[in-house]
Design an enzyme around this catalytic site. Sequence first.
Site, PDB file in Angstrom:
ATOM      1  N   ARG A 123       0.810  -1.232   0.000  1.00  0.00           N
ATOM      2  CA  ARG A 123       0.000   0.000   0.000  1.00  0.00           C
ATOM      3  C   ARG A 123       0.842   1.280   0.000  1.00  0.00           C
ATOM      4  NH1 ARG A 123      -2.889  -3.461   3.498  1.00  0.00           N
ATOM      5  NH2 ARG A 123      -4.870  -4.121   2.589  1.00  0.00           N
ATOM      6  N   LYS A 145       3.472  11.701 -10.619  1.00  0.00           N
ATOM      7  CA  LYS A 145       2.546  10.934 -11.463  1.00  0.00           C
ATOM      8  C   LYS A 145       3.274   9.713 -11.994  1.00  0.00           C
ATOM      9  CE  LYS A 145      -0.024  12.982 -14.572  1.00  0.00           C
ATOM     10  NZ  LYS A 145      -0.467  13.920 -15.635  1.00  0.00           N
ATOM     11  N   GLU A 187      10.311  17.775 -24.264  1.00  0.00           N
ATOM     12  CA  GLU A 187       9.756  18.135 -22.956  1.00  0.00           C
ATOM     13  C   GLU A 187      10.367  19.426 -22.420  1.00  0.00           C
ATOM     14  OE1 GLU A 187       7.221  16.958 -21.641  1.00  0.00           O
ATOM     15  OE2 GLU A 187       6.951  14.889 -22.295  1.00  0.00           O
ATOM     16  N   LYS A 243       8.476  22.867 -13.903  1.00  0.00           N
ATOM     17  CA  LYS A 243       7.604  21.766 -13.499  1.00  0.00           C
ATOM     18  C   LYS A 243       7.436  21.705 -11.987  1.00  0.00           C
ATOM     19  CE  LYS A 243       6.081  17.141 -14.241  1.00  0.00           C
ATOM     20  NZ  LYS A 243       6.164  15.880 -14.998  1.00  0.00           N
ATOM     21  N   GLU A 253      -3.663  17.759 -10.354  1.00  0.00           N
ATOM     22  CA  GLU A 253      -4.034  18.135 -11.722  1.00  0.00           C
ATOM     23  C   GLU A 253      -5.491  18.561 -11.836  1.00  0.00           C
ATOM     24  OE1 GLU A 253      -3.793  16.101 -16.071  1.00  0.00           O
ATOM     25  OE2 GLU A 253      -2.080  15.720 -14.776  1.00  0.00           O
ATOM     26  N   ARG A 257      -1.857  22.426 -13.398  1.00  0.00           N
ATOM     27  CA  ARG A 257      -0.988  21.328 -13.849  1.00  0.00           C
ATOM     28  C   ARG A 257      -1.399  20.782 -15.206  1.00  0.00           C
ATOM     29  NH1 ARG A 257       1.561  16.322 -10.295  1.00  0.00           N
ATOM     30  NH2 ARG A 257       2.666  15.372 -12.039  1.00  0.00           N
ATOM     31  N   ASN A 261       0.258  19.101 -20.031  1.00  0.00           N
ATOM     32  CA  ASN A 261      -0.174  18.160 -21.076  1.00  0.00           C
ATOM     33  C   ASN A 261      -0.098  18.766 -22.476  1.00  0.00           C
ATOM     34  OD1 ASN A 261      -0.881  15.899 -19.392  1.00  0.00           O
ATOM     35  ND2 ASN A 261      -2.646  17.086 -18.695  1.00  0.00           N
ATOM     36  N   HIS A 264       0.493  16.584 -25.502  1.00  0.00           N
ATOM     37  CA  HIS A 264       0.419  15.189 -25.102  1.00  0.00           C
ATOM     38  C   HIS A 264      -0.880  14.494 -25.512  1.00  0.00           C
ATOM     39  CE1 HIS A 264       3.969  16.221 -22.882  1.00  0.00           C
ATOM     40  NE2 HIS A 264       4.071  15.021 -22.374  1.00  0.00           N
ATOM     41  N   HIS A 268       0.024  11.260 -27.368  1.00  0.00           N
ATOM     42  CA  HIS A 268      -0.231   9.911 -26.869  1.00  0.00           C
ATOM     43  C   HIS A 268      -0.989   9.067 -27.891  1.00  0.00           C
ATOM     44  CE1 HIS A 268       0.283  10.973 -22.317  1.00  0.00           C
ATOM     45  NE2 HIS A 268       1.427  10.879 -22.966  1.00  0.00           N
ATOM     46  N   HIS A 283       8.257   8.882 -27.524  1.00  0.00           N
ATOM     47  CA  HIS A 283       7.416   9.818 -26.776  1.00  0.00           C
ATOM     48  C   HIS A 283       7.719  11.262 -27.180  1.00  0.00           C
ATOM     49  CE1 HIS A 283       5.006  11.441 -23.531  1.00  0.00           C
ATOM     50  NE2 HIS A 283       6.033  12.168 -23.131  1.00  0.00           N
TER      51      HIS A 283
END
Length: 376
Positions: A123, A145, A187, A243, A253, A257, A261, A264, A268, A283
């Site tokens: 956990r 993330k 990036e 960042k 997010e 935030r 993206n 992206h 993606h 990527h």
Amino acid sequence: MKQDESLIRDMMLDGHPSRYVLGPLACLDLGRFVPHPPPVYIMDSAVVRHHPRWLEQMQESCDPFRHAALTIPGGEDAKSMKRLEEVYTWLGEQGLSRDGTIVGVGGGAVLDLAGMAAATWRRGVNYVAIPTTLLAMVDAAIGGKTALNAAGLKNPVGVFHPAAGILADAGFLTTLSRLDWRNGMAEMIKAAVIGDPRLFAYLHHSRERLQATIGGGDPAEPVPGIIGALPWRQWIGQAATVKTRVVNQDFREQGPRRALNLGHTLGHVLETWTRETDSPLSHGQAVAIGMAVVFRIAAERGTCPVAAAVQVIELLEACGLPVSYRCPPTGELERLLGGDKKQSAREGLRWVLPERIGKMDIHGKVALRDIQKWLD
């Protein structure tokens, strides 16, 4: 930023302290972030192959006696449920307890895998990230993330689990291929575009030197002398600062935030669609195309200056990144966009659209016809 200085950025993410350290000896601070040594390591096999002695020194600085490490090939194949199951089996063999620490060493994919394991093993256990690629240093390692690919989609399974420490040493970058440098630049450019106009101006001014170092030549080959050719540590520090600032404001997010993206959403789609082809997009390549498309759309709408769109596309091309691609069939495009993790039942899919360098609209809407018009 002087060569022998370390850049430190502190974040408080969901009540958990997270520190980003960029410096030539950053990895030797590992012990500061491991309350109960020894940790266990999940390492990118390429890093183990290229930097064995430096990794040994890092491990010995934390605990001189036990260095349990699992070596994983990097790349998108690392981000699978099958690979995660292998990690769980190994963690069980190591007997990693609830107060233990997982240290991820590698590029973005290996760090995603290590972070996901840390978030879910017993956990949640302590996690430290050692990014070894440009992309990971300016983006993937920062912000907590972590996600895996599943169901034919990019990153649909994931959790928020911030690293206690992100320890970045530009010395790891000496063995990167040109393609890895290009991926990282996608990036870095994104970070500059959304949050640091001065960095963007510096990068755009340096585009001829970027073209000469990483824009041409064999993408699979490393670039001798590249670290001294350009102010990489300064640029990495500035991009990482963007960042860290954004995620510190909005860890979950819910607002600002989302700007991260940029490029992206479409990126993606293209990355997933080409994965099983003979020439899959990396990527960074996919994100670069995504950024170019949203800048074209915003410029056509008159919501972003044409000059800004031109400069972004010029810089991407100078870094050897693609800015257009054939459009997927309409059905595939709709399916992949529908599986985007940012899809909301109430609002639909939110796009990040540029208004100018340094300002983004995080509630943008883009129609299929816009993508089909400006992608090819």
